[in-house]
Design an enzyme around this catalytic site. Structure first.
Site, PDB file in Angstrom:
ATOM      1  N   HIS A 120       0.827  -1.205   0.000  1.00  0.00           N
ATOM      2  CA  HIS A 120       0.000   0.000   0.000  1.00  0.00           C
ATOM      3  C   HIS A 120       0.864   1.259   0.000  1.00  0.00           C
ATOM      4  CE1 HIS A 120       0.327  -0.517   4.502  1.00  0.00           C
ATOM      5  NE2 HIS A 120       0.435   0.796   4.454  1.00  0.00           N
ATOM      6  N   ASP A 151       0.823  -7.682   1.438  1.00  0.00           N
ATOM      7  CA  ASP A 151       1.142  -6.269   1.662  1.00  0.00           C
ATOM      8  C   ASP A 151       2.651  -6.015   1.627  1.00  0.00           C
ATOM      9  OD1 ASP A 151       0.769  -3.633   2.116  1.00  0.00           O
ATOM     10  OD2 ASP A 151       0.078  -3.815   4.182  1.00  0.00           O
ATOM     11  N   SER A 233       4.874   4.464   9.775  1.00  0.00           N
ATOM     12  CA  SER A 233       5.754   3.326  10.030  1.00  0.00           C
ATOM     13  C   SER A 233       5.491   2.166   9.086  1.00  0.00           C
ATOM     14  CB  SER A 233       5.618   2.855  11.486  1.00  0.00           C
ATOM     15  OG  SER A 233       4.285   2.470  11.749  1.00  0.00           O
TER      16      SER A 233
END
EC number: 3.4.21.-
Length: 1028
Positions: A120, A151, A233
């Site tokens: 993402h 991811d 993060s």
């Protein structure tokens, strides 16, 4: 909200808007209304504005405890490999909106220049970004791989560009992740570039978190730990004390619990190795989502004791098994597997973990696999053909008529358990802004032809002429039960290109190509229609006035003048049916860079053009071709007498359903008002007008209408007035007020004679002062008596509240009005009514008698031509819309710093990424002054693509600052709109980057989607919501 117990999940991506490195002095605050309370209309209605996102609630982050010498040594080595990633997704694609943000990554191959981060972050759509190393060296990055499901993604940088840092890489050790292991998360937490958060791994077998409607990982286990990371993060390495990366930070909870979720590195390691060997990263699928369920749940689903014993014996540490959760229709497993099937074996191999399942499928693309499952206690063996996961992941999109389209993705299909088939609108804008929703539509047919995939959609759109109206059948992905049918107006004139964008993993860019030129619009033909008859309405005047109303729809291809919307619809009043002249609120038609369509008798649709924009009184005169309308349209009769307080009248208006409503009522008040100024971004507002209010609740429900007498003569127009945006809710206030028709007549009469009025105005805003105030401010008793005689109904004078900043050629004059001046006379006429100010319209110089500091003064005050105040040029550069400061800016500011004013900016653009905000003035480029648009265009044209340059800017509140920005011609080429009456659209479109692209660039190719533009800085996150 709660989602199967996984409540308040967030992804770790940070907004750049809240950077702690620079105070937000370059942003225009939203503090309060700027108009005195006694001049503010009381009937404001609040309307929602589409906010770009919601930052959600972030928990306080506690610092890590003091580390041991071993950890300190490890961290010193790790931070050299960690980078802060600043990136944009330049246009909306699949599950993500266009946006700018920050995240984290880490070097996994220092020799080749590979960085591992989240999927993402790499983005499914067009990506543009750079990374910053620990020593603050900067380097461009480009995507080389983004996983279709999991991811993670891989970016590439040029190692030779890093000159002052010895590059190091982190070794990926997925097998080192164990329960109880102490870990550190090293990354760009909360946008702070480098934060080190500590934690302990508590689980290895958590199902992937669900983030809601956006991108979600699945078919993998996640690692759980308590680390309390936050936005920014994403992509951080999770390291052990040996300095090895054992997981990848991905998400966490946003409900106050310090729980974070990490992606195991098994599949990222395999992808990295494939890329290092120059091999394709194969990804297989049977279009089935599996989840881990513990043995007790599996037993309830029918797992037999024999199989449970076999599994526990083969894998004593296992506590769960894989269970089918979603099987997509028309997929390889459709009709073979069922939800609730417990997976036992794949190709004869006992299997309980995602990693091994992925491994088998990825190595079996195009081949069959045998699966043994238990269904209700029965063994069921099926064979499924393994499909290519990349083939059902969109890698191209088409932009046409302002919208953006691609094939429905596996991500969306899995989320809603539907087949991976159909055309998905990822940016519902332009012609395809369906039901005022920005994305999520699946197009079933266009112009009565099916569009089962993107190729069919392209062929259908090729053949549709410009300005056509076609029937579109669609469904929203969240409500597939309901099929919508709508009529869309195909715009191939402001958006002439149909463009295909194809992802190029070799360059990291998306390559654009033109598919088809627009088919010219068909010649309009005359049509017949009849108006409705109002049953049960006794007043004959009402039946007649129905034939003087037309519905007006205005669509803007570009945000100018601070106007917040891209489309507005309301009603106008026909004042000359023979010439096709219509008066409409300027809150509906704010400027002339637009498409106007009017609907007559709810039947005939014809185009119209702007004839006149009133600079102060909130109305626009437009004109249509009456020869195309074969309907009994009637010219409204406008009263020459001003309506009075207490007078009986008939209110005729249109409610929110566009239905006509009627009520006999009484005029309650006629008050001189000014619409409050918008604090965050100046935009057109009405000032110095007498507002009529009436005693009926319908007046607040109806945006447009009229007040008429029993004889059918229109006494006042009922108009909507765009007001301020509330700071707390970010919603626009809209006022509904009456405007007496005698004030229209000087303008409409000239236009009917074929003369376009060229009004001149005093460059000031005034408001009413009562005699008690005037006496204290120095107005003599003699003048107070004259006021009482001249205006028995309202004893008032006008005081200058704000002097507008004039155009440069009018800035130096000895005789000028000042704030606080009380106006007594204009050219010898006492001024006690707003209508008496109209004497300024045709005078170049006015003889003004004022009271200033208690003394009467005679001034020769020049007026300002209003044609100099309307916008006639706009430059779009790096996603920022630049124009000459419009009238509302001059009304609210005391000094213009330059004539290069930032009116709006696009999400995901360099302007957004680097913080160039609306309401800023640009005064210099690379140290060269740019006082106007010509000098600005000349200087920025010298800047090579992908090169940094300096902009010196000044905020609306006179604070100078410098922004450094990198030019991006590939996604945001410079383009220009110039007003030119000789052009068919009234505007000439120009590209300044044509020589850099062999196929040429038009403004349509510059990401000019007004729905993706901000005309004001909003105090919210500039990315999609992290909290669902």
């Amino acid at each position: 909200m709660d989602m199967s117990g996984e409540s308040s999940i967030k992804r770790r991506r940070s907004s750049i808007a809240a950077s702690a490195e620079r105070p937000a002095k370059h942003l225009r605050p939203e503090n309060s209304t700027l108009t005195p309370g006694d001049a503010t209309p009381a009937n404001g209605t609040v309307y929602a504005v589409e906010d770009e996102g919601d930052a959600g609630r972030m928990m306080p982050i506690g610092p890590a405890q003091a580390d041991s010498p071993e950890w300190q040594a490890t961290i010193e080595n790790v931070v050299k490999s960690v980078v802060s990633i600043h990136f944009c997704q330049t246009c909306s694609f699949d599950t993500d909106m266009s946006m700018s943000s920050q995240a984290t990554g880490f070097v996994v191959d220092a020799e080749r220049g590979y960085i591992l981060t989240n999927r993402h972050v790499v983005c499914a759509g067009p990506f543009w970004g750079y990374c910053i190393f620990d020593n603050h060296e900067e380097c461009d990055v480009r995507p080389v791989y983004r996983d279709p499901v999991h991811d993670f993604g891989i970016l590439k940088f040029d190692p030779k560009a890093i000159r002052y840092l010895e590059l190091t890489e982190l070794k990926l050790r997925p097998e080192a992740a164990r329960v109880g292991s102490e870990i550190r998360v090293v990354g760009n937490d909360a946008g702070e570039k480098l934060s080190i958060l500590s934690g302990v791994i508590s689980r290895l077998d958590r199902n992937a978190p669900e983030y809601g409607d956006g991108y979600c990982d699945f078919n993998t286990n996640y690692i759980q730990a308590a680390a309390a990371a936050s936005g920014g993060s994403s992509g951080s390495p999770v390291v052990n004390i040996d300095g090895h990366a054992i997981a990848l930070q991905a998400g966490g909870r946003a409900d106050g619990a310090a729980t974070d979720y990490f992606l195991p590195l098994d599949r990222p390691l395999r992808a990295l190795q494939c890329i290092q060997r120059g091999e394709p990263v194969t990804r297989g699928t049977i279009q089935t989502q599996w989840i881990l369920k513990p043995f007790d749940e599996c037993r309830r689903l029918g797992l037999t004791p024999d199989w449970e014993a076999a599994v526990r014996k083969a894998a004593p540490q296992e506590t769960s098994m894989l269970v089918a959760e979603i099987i997509l229709p028309e997929g390889p497993a459709d009709g073979k597997l069922e939800e609730g099937d417990v997976l036992l074996q794949v190709n004869g191999e006992l299997l309980t973990q995602f990693i091994r399942l992925d491994d088998i499928l990825d190595s079996s693309v195009g081949k069959p696999v045998r699966l043994l499952v238990q269904r209700g206690g029965q063994n069921v063996e099926v064979e499924c053909e393994v499909g290519d996961l990349h083939a059902i992941t969109p890698d191209r999109f088409v932009t046409v008529a302002g919208g953006t389209f691609h094939n429905l993705s596996y991500q969306q299909a899995r989320l809603y358990a539907i087949a991976t088939r159909g055309v998905y609108i990822c940016e519902a804008a332009g012609s395809f802004k369906l039901e005022n929703t920005l994305s999520g539509w699946i197009i079933d047919s266009v112009d009565k032809r099916p569009t089962r995939n993107l190729d069919e959609f392209i062929e259908v759109m090729r053949a549709i002429p410009d300005r056509s109206r076609v029937v579109v059948s669609y469904r929203h992905i969240r409500d597939l039960h309901t099929r919508g049918t709508g009529i869309v107006y195909i715009d191939r004139h402001w958006h002439p290109k149909m463009r295909m964008a194809v992802r190029n993993d070799g360059t990291g860019l998306w390559d654009f190509s033109d598919l088809a030129d627009p088919v010219p619009a068909a010649a309009p033909v005359p049509r017949k229609a009849d108006f409705i008859h109002l049953d049960g309405v006794s007043q004959a005047a009402v039946s007649d006035i129905v034939r003087s109303f037309v519905r007006v729809s205005c669509t803007m291809p570009l945000k100018l003048d601070g106007y917040p919307q891209a489309k507005k619809t309301g009603y106008g009043l026909v004042v000359d049916a023979e010439k096709g002249l219509v008066v409409v609120s300027r809150a509906i038609v704010p400027y002339d860079l637009c498409d106007i369509n009017i609907t007559v008798a709810d039947s005939i649709i014809v185009t119209a053009q702007v004839v006149f924009l009133h600079p102060l009184q909130n109305y626009t005169v437009i004109q249509y071709d009456p020869s195309l309308v074969q309907a009994p349209v009637q010219s409204a009769k406008l009263s020459t007498e001003y309506i009075k307080q207490g007078q009986e009248t008939i209110f005729v208006g249109f409610n929110q359903n566009f239905r006509i409503v009627v009520a006999k009522t009484t005029v309650t008040d006629i008050t001189t008002v000014s619409i409050p100024a918008n604090a965050s971004a100046p935009r057109y507002r009405a000032i110095n007008l007498d507002a009529v209010t009436v005693d009926t609740g319908l007046s607040g429900q109806c945006t447009n209408g009229v007040l008429i007498g029993e004889d059918g003569v229109v006494q006042a127009l009922w108009l909507n007035y765009l007001g301020e945006r509330t700071p707390s809710s970010h919603k626009d206030v809209e006022y509904h007020l009456g405007f007496a028709t005698p004030a229209l007549l000087p303008v409409t009469t000239k236009i009917q004679q074929g003369i376009i009025p060229k009004l001149r105005i005093l460059n000031m805003e005034s408001y009413v002062v009562q005699m008690s105030q005037a006496r204290i401010m120095g107005v003599s008793e003699q003048w107070i008596q004259k006021v009482a005689q001249a205006n028995p109904a309202r004893h008032q004078l006008f005081m200058v509240r704000k002097v507008d900043c004039p155009p440069p050629q009018y800035s130096s004059t000895a005789d000028a009005l000042e704030e606080g001046d009380i106006i007594l006379t204009l050219d010898g006429k006492l001024i006690t009514r707003v209508s008496e100010l109209d004497t300024m319209y045709d005078k170049e110089v006015l003889d003004v008698l004022i009271v200033r500091n208690g003394e009467e003064l005679h001034l020769k005050v020049p007026t300002i031509p209003t044609e100099d105040l309307e916008t006639d040029r706009a430059v779009v550069f790096c996603g920022a819309v630049l124009q000459k400061p419009h009238h509302a800016v001059r009304q609210q500011i005391s000094k213009l710093h330059s004539e290069v004013y930032v009116s709006a900016r696009s999400r995901g653009s360099p302007a957004y990424q680097y913080g160039l905000s609306p309401t800023n003035f640009i005064t210099a480029v690379n140290g060269v002054p740019t006082p106007n648009l010509d000098s600005f265009v000349r200087e920025v044209s010298k800047i090579p693509d992908n090169t940094y340059f300096r902009l010196r800017a000044v905020t609306f509140d006179n604070v100078p600052w410098v922004v450094t920005m990198k030019k991006n011609d590939h996604y945001f080429p410079m383009s220009e709109y110039i007003k030119d009456p000789s052009q068919p659209l009234g505007w000439l479109t120009v590209s300044h980057d044509r020589d850099r692209h062999k196929d040429g660039i038009t403004p349509d190719q510059a990401n000019l989607n007004p729905d993706a533009m901000d005309e004001a800085f909003e105090q919210v996150s500039d990315v999609e919501p992290d909290v669902e």
